[in-house]
Motif scaffolding. Structure first.
Motif: not given
Length: 250
Positions: A145-172
């Protein structure tokens, strides 16, 4: 706010994630704090502890800020596998007793130590491995389960990052994702010139009924995303090229 104190120490964790102000300046808060007494905003001596995982963060500071900051740099090595294993064992109580296969934590610690040495990422991988096992109806969390979990963890990190960005940063970022999604895999291209990103960004702005920023500001925002490891950035003879990191586009 510090009137009754002889000295104050302010700790800024993940200082590299401070969002820029309206002028695109992310160092403004550091400038104000480091020069507060000099500007007669306070009589208190102010010390600043700025914590970052990025070794080159001081080099990216405004020169005036670096000058007034008077920083002394302390470097802490990443956690090794043994330390990560101890940290994760302390979080075992988040799982039902016996739910973790005995090899899972040592394997997760070894993976994390080899790739980044980040305790938070290691714990996120362990958590996602448990979620994946539960979704599959497995009674134990196993190494598989760990290898798939690594991809999920990276997706979570990016989703968390995007959610805190300004609208124009998200548009980019959306413009980059659309460029990647629609790219011809056989054209030999592995990145996008800033002008191409800007054209896609303007299309996103049109769809969102908002006025686009100037290209220089978009270039700054792209550099900020590269600094945060969300995209890759390199310079070529023809100017900037930007390419999304492979795990960030879903």
């Amino acid at each position: 706010m510090f009137e009754d104190l002889d000295a104050a120490v302010i700790t800024l964790d993940e200082v590299d994630r401070i969002q820029p102000d309206a002028d695109g300046n992310r160092d403004n808060i550091l400038m104000q704090l480091s020069r507060a007494r000099e500007a007669q905003k306070t009589d208190t001596n102010i010390g600043i502890i700025a914590i970052s995982n990025k070794l080159d963060y001081p080099e990216k500071m405004n020169q005036r800020v670096r000058s007034s900051f008077g920083d002394a740099e302390l470097l802490f090595p990443p956690y090794d596998a043994n330390q990560l294993r101890e940290i994760m064992h302390a979080r075992e109580d988040a799982f039902y007793e016996g739910a973790l296969d005995s090899a899972v934590i040592p394997r997760a610690a070894a993976l994390a130590a080899r790739e980044h040495g980040d305790a938070r990422k290691a714990i996120r991988i362990l958590k996602n491995a448990g979620v994946i096992a539960e979704e599959k109806g497995d009674t134990k969390v196993r190494e598989a389960h760990l290898e798939q979990a690594k991809h999920h963890a990276e997706a979570d990190r990016v989703a968390e990052h995007v959610s805190t960005q300004t609208p124009h940063a998200r548009h980019i970022l959306l413009a980059l994702a659309l460029l990647t999604k629609n790219a011809d895999p056989d054209d030999g291209e592995d990145g996008y010139r800033t002008t191409h990103v800007y054209d896609a960004y303007k299309t996103v702005c049109e769809q969102e009924s908002t006025d686009p920023l100037k290209i220089d500001r978009v270039r700054q925002l792209l550099d900020e995303q590269a600094f945060l490891d969300i995209i890759e950035c390199r310079r070529t003879g023809g100017g900037h090229q930007k390419a999304p990191l492979r795990p960030t586009v879903y």
